[in-house]
Scaffold this motif. Structure first.
Motif, PDB file in Angstrom:
ATOM      1  N   ALA A 167       4.269  57.323   7.727  1.00  0.00           N
ATOM      2  CA  ALA A 167       4.348  58.532   6.897  1.00  0.00           C
ATOM      3  C   ALA A 167       4.125  59.779   7.744  1.00  0.00           C
ATOM      4  CB  ALA A 167       3.336  58.465   5.756  1.00  0.00           C
ATOM      5  N   SER A 168       3.243  59.690   8.716  1.00  0.00           N
ATOM      6  CA  SER A 168       2.983  60.851   9.571  1.00  0.00           C
ATOM      7  C   SER A 168       4.177  61.169  10.458  1.00  0.00           C
ATOM      8  CB  SER A 168       1.740  60.619  10.432  1.00  0.00           C
ATOM      9  OG  SER A 168       1.920  59.491  11.273  1.00  0.00           O
ATOM     10  N   ASP A 169       4.952  60.156  10.817  1.00  0.00           N
ATOM     11  CA  ASP A 169       6.156  60.397  11.611  1.00  0.00           C
ATOM     12  C   ASP A 169       7.223  61.111  10.789  1.00  0.00           C
ATOM     13  OD1 ASP A 169       5.100  59.112  13.889  1.00  0.00           O
ATOM     14  OD2 ASP A 169       5.724  57.155  13.105  1.00  0.00           O
ATOM     15  N   VAL A 170       7.307  60.765   9.508  1.00  0.00           N
ATOM     16  CA  VAL A 170       8.224  61.476   8.618  1.00  0.00           C
ATOM     17  C   VAL A 170       7.801  62.935   8.521  1.00  0.00           C
ATOM     18  CG1 VAL A 170       9.189  61.598   6.296  1.00  0.00           C
ATOM     19  CG2 VAL A 170       8.708  59.366   7.321  1.00  0.00           C
ATOM     20  N   GLU A 171       6.510  63.149   8.328  1.00  0.00           N
ATOM     21  CA  GLU A 171       5.988  64.524   8.271  1.00  0.00           C
ATOM     22  C   GLU A 171       6.346  65.289   9.540  1.00  0.00           C
ATOM     23  OE1 GLU A 171       1.667  66.732   8.640  1.00  0.00           O
ATOM     24  OE2 GLU A 171       1.779  64.825   7.544  1.00  0.00           O
ATOM     25  N   ARG A 216       8.568  68.738   9.818  1.00  0.00           N
ATOM     26  CA  ARG A 216       8.038  69.949  10.439  1.00  0.00           C
ATOM     27  C   ARG A 216       8.920  70.399  11.612  1.00  0.00           C
ATOM     28  NH1 ARG A 216       2.881  71.573   9.039  1.00  0.00           N
ATOM     29  NH2 ARG A 216       1.587  70.097   7.845  1.00  0.00           N
ATOM     30  N   LYS A 217       9.406  69.450  12.397  1.00  0.00           N
ATOM     31  CA  LYS A 217      10.261  69.805  13.529  1.00  0.00           C
ATOM     32  C   LYS A 217      11.597  70.363  13.066  1.00  0.00           C
ATOM     33  CE  LYS A 217       8.428  66.859  17.203  1.00  0.00           C
ATOM     34  NZ  LYS A 217       8.718  65.738  18.149  1.00  0.00           N
ATOM     35  N   ALA A 258      17.144  61.988  12.293  1.00  0.00           N
ATOM     36  CA  ALA A 258      15.762  61.579  12.567  1.00  0.00           C
ATOM     37  C   ALA A 258      15.238  60.525  11.599  1.00  0.00           C
ATOM     38  CB  ALA A 258      14.855  62.810  12.540  1.00  0.00           C
ATOM     39  N   LEU A 259      15.540  60.657  10.306  1.00  0.00           N
ATOM     40  CA  LEU A 259      14.916  59.768   9.320  1.00  0.00           C
ATOM     41  C   LEU A 259      15.424  58.331   9.409  1.00  0.00           C
ATOM     42  CD1 LEU A 259      14.741  62.272   6.327  1.00  0.00           C
ATOM     43  CD2 LEU A 259      12.873  61.553   7.843  1.00  0.00           C
ATOM     44  N   PRO A 260      16.748  58.069   9.471  1.00  0.00           N
ATOM     45  CA  PRO A 260      17.183  56.675   9.630  1.00  0.00           C
ATOM     46  C   PRO A 260      16.742  56.054  10.949  1.00  0.00           C
ATOM     47  CG  PRO A 260      18.971  58.024   8.759  1.00  0.00           C
ATOM     48  CD  PRO A 260      17.885  58.965   9.220  1.00  0.00           C
TER      49      PRO A 260
END
Length: 281
Positions: free
Chosen positions: A16-20, A24-25, A67-69
């Motif tokens: 979840a923190s990587d998604v955040e 943000r990026k 980034a997300l996939p």
């Protein structure tokens, strides 16, 4: 990245923190450098003068679509701008693959005017069920997160919507008239009654956040686009709120809803607003 045989819940616990960070990026790279710096050629109309798109929308969505996939292989992205270019891509919401639902700049009109009331919305769903959501207001540097069954937070602090104070008028944000049919206008007119204080909505994502914070009692919206609603609906649910369509059913991100619909601080308020909408209709 998701590991072999890892469930979505396990993925969220680890990433979840990587998604955040990706959100943000995207905002730091593609949105904020253009905030109050847009040139005329970087702003276009889609369906009309109230439906704007900017280079920030397009480039932030492209960033997140890559980034997300990469974090969750096998997942797909349903983004507002991609669906505008290829409406058939919206059908991914009906499938069984995990879907990232992305609105890169929710509140584009506010963004274009140089106002801070816009946000980036990301939700993760599978089989029509919302699993997690992120609502990031980059100009305000505020991030709300909801994980199904685990609650909602704003900047790490728990969110609880609570209930409206007895005897006070309900504060309700409603659809812009340009986006309503004649039938929907009649239903929304049901809110112009004693005990209710309706107003036009701003960024849908930030209106949902206001409900989750207890700063707004309800919304009444007349359109279905999943990118506008998915993140906020889960945020409201996990903060203790509820949502209902004109048919008295919870809103479905896969579509086929009877509109308008409402989301509210608690179930009783949702029922009250839905009944007013039904009376207007």
């Amino acid at each position: 990245m998701i590991e072999d045989n890892e469930t979505i819940d396990e993925f969220l616990a680890r990433h979840a923190s990587d998604v955040e960070e990706a959100i943000r990026k995207a905002a730091a790279t593609e949105i904020m450098p253009r905030f109050r710096q847009l040139a005329a050629h970087e702003v276009d109309q889609k369906s009309g003068p109230h439906d704007l798109v900017t280079d920030a929308d397009r480039k932030a969505e492209a960033y997140l679509t890559e980034a997300l996939p990469a974090l969750l292989p096998g997942s797909v992205v349903v983004g507002e701008e991609a669906v505008h270019a290829n409406p058939a891509s919206y059908e991914a919401l009906q499938g069984q693959a995990p879907v990232w639902i992305v609105d890169p700049v929710d509140g584009t009109r506010q963004f274009v005017r140089g106002e801070p009331g816009f946000c980036t919305l990301v939700a993760l769903a599978q089989g029509g069920v919302l699993l997690a959501s992120w609502t990031y207001a980059p100009a305000l540097d505020r991030l709300a997160v909801a994980i199904r069954g685990q609650g909602a937070t704003l900047d790490g602090e728990p969110l609880r919507a609570g209930a409206p104070a007895p005897g006070r008028d309900l504060d309700i944000a409603t659809s812009h008239p340009d986006y309503t049919t004649e039938d929907q206008k009649r239903a929304l007119l049901g809110l112009w009654t004693d005990g209710v204080s309706p107003r036009a909505c701003g960024s849908a994502g930030l209106e949902y956040l206001a409900i989750a914070r207890g700063d707004l009692d309800a919304v009444a919206f007349s359109w279905e686009a999943a990118w506008d609603h998915a993140a906020g609906l889960l945020l409201v649910e996990e903060a203790g709120g509820a949502h209902l369509t004109l048919a008295g059913e919870p809103f479905r991100i896969t579509g086929g809803n009877t509109l308008p619909f409402t989301a509210a601080r608690d179930a009783a308020t949702a029922r009250r607003v839905a009944n007013l909408l039904a009376a207007g209709a």
